[in-house]
Motif scaffolding. Sequence first.
Motif, PDB file in Angstrom:
ATOM      1  N   LEU A  57       0.822  -1.200   0.000  1.00 44.30           N
ATOM      2  CA  LEU A  57       0.000   0.000   0.000  1.00 44.30           C
ATOM      3  C   LEU A  57       0.863   1.260   0.000  1.00 44.30           C
ATOM      4  CD1 LEU A  57      -2.976   0.931   0.198  1.00 44.30           C
ATOM      5  CD2 LEU A  57      -2.668   0.974   2.667  1.00 44.30           C
ATOM      6  N   ILE A  58       1.940   1.244   0.766  1.00 41.73           N
ATOM      7  CA  ILE A  58       2.856   2.392   0.809  1.00 41.73           C
ATOM      8  C   ILE A  58       3.547   2.574  -0.535  1.00 41.73           C
ATOM      9  CG2 ILE A  58       5.008   3.223   1.844  1.00 41.73           C
ATOM     10  CD1 ILE A  58       3.991   2.028   4.490  1.00 41.73           C
ATOM     11  N   LYS A  59       3.979   1.481  -1.158  1.00 42.40           N
ATOM     12  CA  LYS A  59       4.611   1.587  -2.479  1.00 42.40           C
ATOM     13  C   LYS A  59       3.649   2.160  -3.509  1.00 42.40           C
ATOM     14  CE  LYS A  59       6.073  -2.581  -3.165  1.00 42.40           C
ATOM     15  NZ  LYS A  59       6.723  -3.776  -3.722  1.00 42.40           N
ATOM     16  N   LEU A  60       2.406   1.717  -3.469  1.00 36.07           N
ATOM     17  CA  LEU A  60       1.415   2.239  -4.404  1.00 36.07           C
ATOM     18  C   LEU A  60       1.157   3.719  -4.173  1.00 36.07           C
ATOM     19  CD1 LEU A  60      -1.110  -0.730  -4.469  1.00 36.07           C
ATOM     20  CD2 LEU A  60       0.427  -0.016  -6.305  1.00 36.07           C
ATOM     21  N   SER A  61       1.190   4.142  -2.920  1.00 34.73           N
ATOM     22  CA  SER A  61       0.979   5.567  -2.637  1.00 34.73           C
ATOM     23  C   SER A  61       2.147   6.413  -3.141  1.00 34.73           C
ATOM     24  CB  SER A  61       0.759   5.791  -1.140  1.00 34.73           C
ATOM     25  OG  SER A  61       1.943   5.565  -0.419  1.00 34.73           O
ATOM     26  N   LEU A  62       3.328   5.828  -3.235  1.00 35.89           N
ATOM     27  CA  LEU A  62       4.476   6.559  -3.785  1.00 35.89           C
ATOM     28  C   LEU A  62       4.379   6.700  -5.296  1.00 35.89           C
ATOM     29  CD1 LEU A  62       7.353   5.014  -1.671  1.00 35.89           C
ATOM     30  CD2 LEU A  62       6.567   7.379  -1.602  1.00 35.89           C
ATOM     31  N   VAL A  63       3.744   5.742  -5.960  1.00 46.34           N
ATOM     32  CA  VAL A  63       3.623   5.754  -7.414  1.00 46.34           C
ATOM     33  C   VAL A  63       2.463   6.628  -7.874  1.00 46.34           C
ATOM     34  CG1 VAL A  63       3.185   4.286  -9.424  1.00 46.34           C
ATOM     35  CG2 VAL A  63       4.677   3.489  -7.613  1.00 46.34           C
ATOM     36  N   LEU A  64       1.453   6.779  -7.054  1.00 50.74           N
ATOM     37  CA  LEU A  64       0.228   7.483  -7.436  1.00 50.74           C
ATOM     38  C   LEU A  64       0.465   8.894  -7.962  1.00 50.74           C
ATOM     39  CD1 LEU A  64      -2.856   7.427  -7.602  1.00 50.74           C
ATOM     40  CD2 LEU A  64      -2.904   8.232  -5.251  1.00 50.74           C
ATOM     41  N   PRO A  65       1.253   9.752  -7.295  1.00 52.73           N
ATOM     42  CA  PRO A  65       1.427  11.105  -7.844  1.00 52.73           C
ATOM     43  C   PRO A  65       2.038  11.123  -9.237  1.00 52.73           C
ATOM     44  CG  PRO A  65       2.215  11.007  -5.584  1.00 52.73           C
ATOM     45  CD  PRO A  65       1.910   9.599  -6.009  1.00 52.73           C
ATOM     46  N   VAL A  66       2.959  10.227  -9.510  1.00 51.05           N
ATOM     47  CA  VAL A  66       3.583  10.161 -10.829  1.00 51.05           C
ATOM     48  C   VAL A  66       2.565   9.720 -11.865  1.00 51.05           C
ATOM     49  CG1 VAL A  66       5.376   9.037 -12.195  1.00 51.05           C
ATOM     50  CG2 VAL A  66       5.843   9.710  -9.839  1.00 51.05           C
ATOM     51  N   ALA A  67       1.778   8.720 -11.529  1.00 54.04           N
ATOM     52  CA  ALA A  67       0.769   8.226 -12.460  1.00 54.04           C
ATOM     53  C   ALA A  67      -0.281   9.299 -12.742  1.00 54.04           C
ATOM     54  CB  ALA A  67       0.107   6.967 -11.898  1.00 54.04           C
ATOM     55  N   MET A  68      -0.713  10.002 -11.719  1.00 59.01           N
ATOM     56  CA  MET A  68      -1.726  11.045 -11.898  1.00 59.01           C
ATOM     57  C   MET A  68      -1.176  12.194 -12.744  1.00 59.01           C
ATOM     58  SD  MET A  68      -4.417   9.911 -10.542  1.00 59.01           S
ATOM     59  CE  MET A  68      -5.467  11.330 -10.504  1.00 59.01           C
ATOM     60  N   GLU A  69       0.073  12.560 -12.525  1.00 59.83           N
ATOM     61  CA  GLU A  69       0.678  13.640 -13.307  1.00 59.83           C
ATOM     62  C   GLU A  69       0.771  13.254 -14.772  1.00 59.83           C
ATOM     63  OE1 GLU A  69       4.913  15.993 -13.806  1.00 59.83           O
ATOM     64  OE2 GLU A  69       4.583  14.782 -12.036  1.00 59.83           O
ATOM     65  N   SER A  70       1.114  12.003 -15.022  1.00 61.40           N
ATOM     66  CA  SER A  70       1.222  11.529 -16.395  1.00 61.40           C
ATOM     67  C   SER A  70      -0.125  11.587 -17.109  1.00 61.40           C
ATOM     68  CB  SER A  70       1.759  10.099 -16.383  1.00 61.40           C
ATOM     69  OG  SER A  70       1.673   9.529 -17.632  1.00 61.40           O
ATOM     70  N   VAL A  71      -1.178  11.172 -16.431  1.00 58.60           N
ATOM     71  CA  VAL A  71      -2.514  11.194 -17.029  1.00 58.60           C
ATOM     72  C   VAL A  71      -2.963  12.628 -17.270  1.00 58.60           C
ATOM     73  CG1 VAL A  71      -4.949  10.663 -16.585  1.00 58.60           C
ATOM     74  CG2 VAL A  71      -3.193   8.964 -16.086  1.00 58.60           C
ATOM     75  N   GLU A  72      -2.748  13.499 -16.280  1.00 56.80           N
ATOM     76  CA  GLU A  72      -3.146  14.900 -16.431  1.00 56.80           C
ATOM     77  C   GLU A  72      -2.394  15.560 -17.578  1.00 56.80           C
ATOM     78  OE1 GLU A  72      -2.766  16.936 -12.717  1.00 56.80           O
ATOM     79  OE2 GLU A  72      -4.135  15.563 -11.711  1.00 56.80           O
ATOM     80  N   LYS A  73      -1.120  15.232 -17.707  1.00 63.32           N
ATOM     81  CA  LYS A  73      -0.312  15.794 -18.784  1.00 63.32           C
ATOM     82  C   LYS A  73      -0.830  15.335 -20.144  1.00 63.32           C
ATOM     83  CE  LYS A  73       4.591  16.795 -19.174  1.00 63.32           C
ATOM     84  NZ  LYS A  73       5.940  16.391 -18.801  1.00 63.32           N
ATOM     85  N   SER A  74      -1.232  14.070 -20.219  1.00 59.42           N
ATOM     86  CA  SER A  74      -1.748  13.538 -21.482  1.00 59.42           C
ATOM     87  C   SER A  74      -3.052  14.212 -21.881  1.00 59.42           C
ATOM     88  CB  SER A  74      -1.969  12.036 -21.364  1.00 59.42           C
ATOM     89  OG  SER A  74      -0.756  11.379 -21.140  1.00 59.42           O
ATOM     90  N   PHE A  75      -3.975  14.371 -20.919  1.00 55.77           N
ATOM     91  CA  PHE A  75      -5.243  15.022 -21.247  1.00 55.77           C
ATOM     92  C   PHE A  75      -5.043  16.491 -21.587  1.00 55.77           C
ATOM     93  CE2 PHE A  75      -7.328  11.366 -19.196  1.00 55.77           C
ATOM     94  CZ  PHE A  75      -8.249  11.090 -20.186  1.00 55.77           C
ATOM     95  N   SER A  76      -4.112  17.133 -20.910  1.00 54.88           N
ATOM     96  CA  SER A  76      -3.822  18.529 -21.219  1.00 54.88           C
ATOM     97  C   SER A  76      -3.285  18.665 -22.632  1.00 54.88           C
ATOM     98  CB  SER A  76      -2.810  19.076 -20.217  1.00 54.88           C
ATOM     99  OG  SER A  76      -2.414  20.368 -20.570  1.00 54.88           O
ATOM    100  N   SER A  77      -2.417  17.742 -23.037  1.00 54.96           N
ATOM    101  CA  SER A  77      -1.870  17.803 -24.392  1.00 54.96           C
ATOM    102  C   SER A  77      -2.953  17.550 -25.425  1.00 54.96           C
ATOM    103  CB  SER A  77      -0.724  16.813 -24.558  1.00 54.96           C
ATOM    104  OG  SER A  77      -1.187  15.495 -24.461  1.00 54.96           O
ATOM    105  N   MET A  78      -3.879  16.645 -25.127  1.00 54.82           N
ATOM    106  CA  MET A  78      -4.970  16.383 -26.074  1.00 54.82           C
ATOM    107  C   MET A  78      -5.855  17.618 -26.232  1.00 54.82           C
ATOM    108  SD  MET A  78      -6.141  12.463 -25.397  1.00 54.82           S
ATOM    109  CE  MET A  78      -7.654  12.727 -26.260  1.00 54.82           C
ATOM    110  N   LYS A  79      -6.037  18.357 -25.134  1.00 57.07           N
ATOM    111  CA  LYS A  79      -6.860  19.566 -25.200  1.00 57.07           C
ATOM    112  C   LYS A  79      -6.223  20.587 -26.149  1.00 57.07           C
ATOM    113  CE  LYS A  79      -6.938  22.734 -21.972  1.00 57.07           C
ATOM    114  NZ  LYS A  79      -7.039  23.387 -20.686  1.00 57.07           N
TER     115      LYS A  79
END
Length: 131
Positions: free
Chosen positions: A59-81
Amino acid sequence: MYPCDFNFDEKDKLIYELGNYIANVKEDTWFDNLNGVSELAKKMMETRKHIDFPLVYRLIKLSLVLPVAMESVEKSFSSMKHLKTELSNRMGDGFLNDACICYVEREFLQQVSIENVMQRFQKMKARREQL
């Protein structure tokens, strides 16, 4: 956020393991004055608590990965916009994907010289004219 990373039995065990982990860590002075989740994960490895509490450690490892994953998704949607406007609304999925990659990785692509791109393109197949 990660429902597939824990099966049904592990979710039940996680509740009990988390309670035991909290009680255990409160008594352990090694875990005093930690600053952040990354230090907690490191300290778990040092004290070998990751073996005793594997679900909590996951659970702790997943919480460390979450911000990176969320940033990547947000960056992708922003680029599509930026790329998918009314003028380019009929662009195919493959071309849109390529354009999004170029937009997201534009800092890296700025380091590539135009001459190298032209040489590689020229070697792909015969052209009427040299670039």
